[in-house]
Design a protein around this motif. Structure first.
Motif, mmCIF file in Angstrom:
data_model
loop_
_atom_site.group_PDB
_atom_site.id
_atom_site.type_symbol
_atom_site.label_atom_id
_atom_site.label_comp_id
_atom_site.label_asym_id
_atom_site.label_seq_id
_atom_site.Cartn_x
_atom_site.Cartn_y
_atom_site.Cartn_z
ATOM 1 N N THR A 137 -2.329 -5.240 0.052
ATOM 2 C CA THR A 137 -3.738 -4.990 -0.220
ATOM 3 C C THR A 137 -4.062 -5.358 -1.660
ATOM 4 O O THR A 137 -3.222 -5.888 -2.391
ATOM 5 C CB THR A 137 -4.086 -3.515 0.080
ATOM 6 O OG1 THR A 137 -5.500 -3.338 0.052
ATOM 7 C CG2 THR A 137 -3.429 -2.567 -0.915
ATOM 8 N N ASP A 138 -5.286 -5.075 -2.052
ATOM 9 C CA ASP A 138 -5.864 -5.471 -3.330
ATOM 10 C C ASP A 138 -5.064 -4.927 -4.520
ATOM 11 O O ASP A 138 -4.966 -3.718 -4.720
ATOM 12 C CB ASP A 138 -7.303 -4.936 -3.371
ATOM 13 C CG ASP A 138 -8.146 -5.552 -4.449
ATOM 14 O OD1 ASP A 138 -7.665 -5.624 -5.595
ATOM 15 O OD2 ASP A 138 -9.293 -5.955 -4.151
ATOM 16 N N LYS A 154 0.805 -1.224 0.000
ATOM 17 C CA LYS A 154 0.000 0.000 0.000
ATOM 18 C C LYS A 154 0.840 1.278 0.000
ATOM 19 O O LYS A 154 0.560 2.212 -0.753
ATOM 20 C CB LYS A 154 -0.941 -0.008 1.204
ATOM 21 C CG LYS A 154 -1.905 1.154 1.240
ATOM 22 C CD LYS A 154 -2.838 1.062 2.437
ATOM 23 C CE LYS A 154 -3.774 2.265 2.504
ATOM 24 N NZ LYS A 154 -4.674 2.198 3.681
ATOM 25 N N HIS A 155 1.873 1.355 0.839
ATOM 26 C CA HIS A 155 2.676 2.578 0.915
ATOM 27 C C HIS A 155 3.396 2.833 -0.409
ATOM 28 O O HIS A 155 3.398 3.965 -0.918
ATOM 29 C CB HIS A 155 3.692 2.491 2.056
ATOM 30 C CG HIS A 155 4.491 3.730 2.252
ATOM 31 N ND1 HIS A 155 5.647 3.986 1.530
ATOM 32 C CD2 HIS A 155 4.315 4.815 3.067
ATOM 33 C CE1 HIS A 155 6.136 5.153 1.894
ATOM 34 N NE2 HIS A 155 5.356 5.674 2.825
ATOM 35 N N CYS A 156 4.004 1.805 -0.955
ATOM 36 C CA CYS A 156 4.712 1.971 -2.228
ATOM 37 C C CYS A 156 3.735 2.266 -3.363
ATOM 38 O O CYS A 156 4.066 2.995 -4.310
ATOM 39 C CB CYS A 156 5.536 0.728 -2.546
ATOM 40 S SG CYS A 156 6.977 0.512 -1.466
ATOM 41 N N CYS A 204 -9.397 -6.954 -0.983
ATOM 42 C CA CYS A 204 -9.966 -5.983 -0.038
ATOM 43 C C CYS A 204 -9.832 -4.560 -0.565
ATOM 44 O O CYS A 204 -9.230 -3.704 0.077
ATOM 45 C CB CYS A 204 -9.302 -6.105 1.328
ATOM 46 S SG CYS A 204 -7.520 -5.818 1.315
ATOM 47 N N ALA A 205 -10.405 -4.285 -1.731
ATOM 48 C CA ALA A 205 -10.312 -2.948 -2.302
ATOM 49 C C ALA A 205 -10.888 -1.888 -1.371
ATOM 50 O O ALA A 205 -10.456 -0.730 -1.377
ATOM 51 C CB ALA A 205 -11.038 -2.897 -3.650
ATOM 52 N N LEU A 206 -11.860 -2.280 -0.537
ATOM 53 C CA LEU A 206 -12.468 -1.319 0.389
ATOM 54 C C LEU A 206 -11.470 -0.742 1.382
ATOM 55 O O LEU A 206 -11.725 0.285 1.999
ATOM 56 C CB LEU A 206 -13.608 -1.993 1.167
ATOM 57 C CG LEU A 206 -14.953 -2.131 0.440
ATOM 58 C CD1 LEU A 206 -15.901 -2.946 1.288
ATOM 59 C CD2 LEU A 206 -15.548 -0.773 0.125
ATOM 60 N N ALA A 207 -10.329 -1.418 1.548
ATOM 61 C CA ALA A 207 -9.346 -0.954 2.526
ATOM 62 C C ALA A 207 -8.683 0.351 2.110
ATOM 63 O O ALA A 207 -8.115 1.051 2.944
ATOM 64 C CB ALA A 207 -8.271 -2.026 2.732
#
Length: 578
Positions: free
Chosen positions: A429-430, A210-212, A271-274
């Protein structure tokens, strides 16, 4: 157990022979710590386990090609991958339909690899629970309409996860999609598949860090997970899948922790909602104007939509009239407290006022749900609801999604992005947030793919997965076939099949939109179908499941001759390479 309380969500071998000859020699220098099998592997080539599996799988492909009347030698077996797009339950159901028809048309065993992203990871993880699924797809199809998982079993799993230090909404999402949509609680570990024979295509699951993803660099974004290895595709840094989540420092394994099961992995991969960008897509058009979009609306939407999703999935598991009546009352409470649509004028006030009110309304929503829960009559339903509210509501408010132990923590290599070297845990994540098809894992020399079959189940702009993959490939300097600009002009009403011809090291791509000119009479019907089967909605009815299944099957059947033609070309291409 109370009758009807199942988590059914209407809405998602033989041991590996040691004596097999490896397809390629293993370069022992690729291991950062040669003396330890627990080391980080640094390489842009296949690991020994995948090489061995692929070598065995090629014998299955060779036999399949022969049965189709396609002449081929062991050396010229083409590298064919089916890459399923994401797209929520539409993708999960669509992939099952596509694979089912591939088997009926005797094309399934031509596949060397199967790749998935986002929603298609739900069904891919489910079908691989059967070591012989390629010969037993009727079971996968029937499970989509089956009775589902007992609610007690799903809650028992959730209760065990709640005891863990890093319990999060990823666990909740995993159990919802597994039990509520795929109707199966698969508690095996992915690394268990490393010892299977080659009956099925080799599976590759995709995620992003996610961060990258948000801040770069691109080399730290794409993450792949297979039965043998997990790691960063472009960095070429991998660990054994069984160690994903364990504690590493400076390239050494400090503490081995239990490998996550497929339920939890499913919650991470789909988990795209994340991610905040997904929430922004749910903001209504009247508020989606410059100066009005801020964290206040997004925070409230996160809470409201998460509660709506929980109610919808729980409702689909209940048949008892009293319990259904109680859920109706909760649904009415949520509708009455839909402050986004009932209090439009307030959202147009000052930013500070919006922020204060959104926080207040979010808390009031949670209090209302808790009050409703306590008002239920004593019994099994109240017990189940109490477990859900106690475990899930606090995390909805905090919006805590899962992190994973970072095996690159303090890893001494200049190619590793500073963020990945400095954090003990990273956030997978997704992958659909970046590219909604797993192209990155299949580009370049590592897997040397000749032909990609790409059934497209995505929402949004048609062909976007292709253009995003093209741009990604250019940035990481990997070959990708040219996309004719004329094709992009057909995005509002696409054909059922497009062939992007690969040249030299570029793979050929057969791109097949789920909804197309074969099953939609015009652009208006195409748009209507995309909206009817949108990604973020309540679990599908039985009618919707059947419709997506049959549509996906029909697409494969309609395009069989095109697929056969491109498979034959792939054989010739591989022969010329050799």
């Amino acid at each position: 157990m109370e009758t009807g309380n199942t988590f059914s969500g209407s809405g998602f071998c033989l041991l590996l022979a040691i004596s097999v000859v490896l397809a390629k020699a293993v370069d022992n220098t690729e291991w950062n710590t040669a003396a330890s099998e627990k080391a980080i592997r640094q390489s842009q080539s296949l690991c020994a386990g995948e090489q061995e599996y692929v070598h065995k799988r090629k014998l299955v492909v060779l036999e399949s090609l022969s049965s189709l009347g396609i002449n081929c030698t062991t050396d010229s077996v083409p590298h064919i991958a089916l890459l399923a797009s994401g797209g929520g339950q539409r993708a999960a159901v669509g992939l099952v339909g596509s694979l089912y028809q591939m088997e009926k048309e005797h094309l399934l065993d031509t596949l060397l690899y199967l790749g998935s992203v986002s929603g298609s990871t739900w069904s891919m993880s489910s079908i691989y629970s059967d070591p012989q699924w390629s010969n037993n797809l009727d079971t996968a199809v029937s499970r989509l309409s089956g009775p589902g998982v007992p609610l007690e079993e799903a809650l028992a799993w959730l209760g065990e996860r709640a005891k863990e230090e890093h319990f999060s909404l990823s666990d909740v999402w995993g159990v919802l999609t597994s039990a509520g949509i795929m109707k199966q609680m698969d508690v095996r570990r992915l690394s268990d598949e490393a010892s299977r024979n080659a009956t099925n295509p080799y599976p590759i699951y995709s995620a992003i860090e996610k961060h990258c993803y948000s801040h770069g660099p691109i080399q730290g974004k794409w993450f792949e997970v297979s039965p043998h290895e997990a790691g960063f595709t472009e960095l070429g840094l991998f660990i054994s899948t069984s160690f994903l989540g364990s504690t590493f420092q400076n390239g050494e394994l400090l503490e081995e922790k239990p490998e996550m099961d497929m339920v939890k992995l499913q919650g991470i991969l789909g988990c795209a909602l994340a991610h905040e960008e997904t929430i922004k897509d749910l903001i209504p058009p009247w508020l989606n104007v410059p100066g009005q979009i801020d964290g206040a609306a997004e925070d409230y939407l996160r809470v409201y939509n998460a509660l709506n999703t929980l109610v919808a999935l729980t409702r689909s598991t209940i048949k008892d009239p009293t319990a259904l009546s109680d859920l109706d009352k909760l649904q009415k409470i949520l509708e009455d407290r839909d402050m986004l649509n009932h209090n439009k004028s307030v959202w147009l006030e000052s930013s500070e006022e919006r922020k204060n009110l959104s926080g207040q309304w979010s808390l009031e929503l949670l209090v209302a749900v808790e009050t409703w829960s306590q008002s239920l009559e004593d019994g099994a339903f109240k017990t189940h609801v109490s477990l859900l509210t106690k475990q899930v509501l606090p995390m909805i408010m905090k919006w805590e999604w899962g992190t994973t132990g970072n095996f690159l923590y303090q890893y001494q290599d200049s190619t590793v992005p500073p963020y990945l070297r400095s954090t003990e845990r990273f956030h997978l994540t997704d992958a659909g947030l970046l590219i909604n098809v797993g192209y990155p894992s299949f580009l370049g020399e590592k897997r040397d793919i000749d032909l990609i079959i790409a059934p497209e189940y995505s929402a949004g702009n048609m062909f976007e997965t292709l253009t995003l993959a093209r741009d990604y490939a250019a940035e990481v300097k990997k070959p990708f076939p040219e996309i004719d600009a004329k094709i992009l002009e057909e995005r509002d009403w696409p054909k059922g099949c497009y062939v992007l011809e690969g040249k030299e090291k570029e793979p050929t791509i057969v791109y097949m939109p789920l909804f197309n000119r074969h099953n939609c009479k015009d652009a208006a019907e195409f748009t209507a179908k995309m909206e009817e089967f949108s990604t973020f909605q309540r679990p599908y009815s039985q009618e919707k499941i059947e419709f997506v299944l049959e549509t996906a099957k029909a697409n494969i059947k309609t395009n069989k001759e095109t697929l056969l033609r491109e498979i034959k070309k792939a054989v010739l291409r591989r022969h010329n390479k050799m």
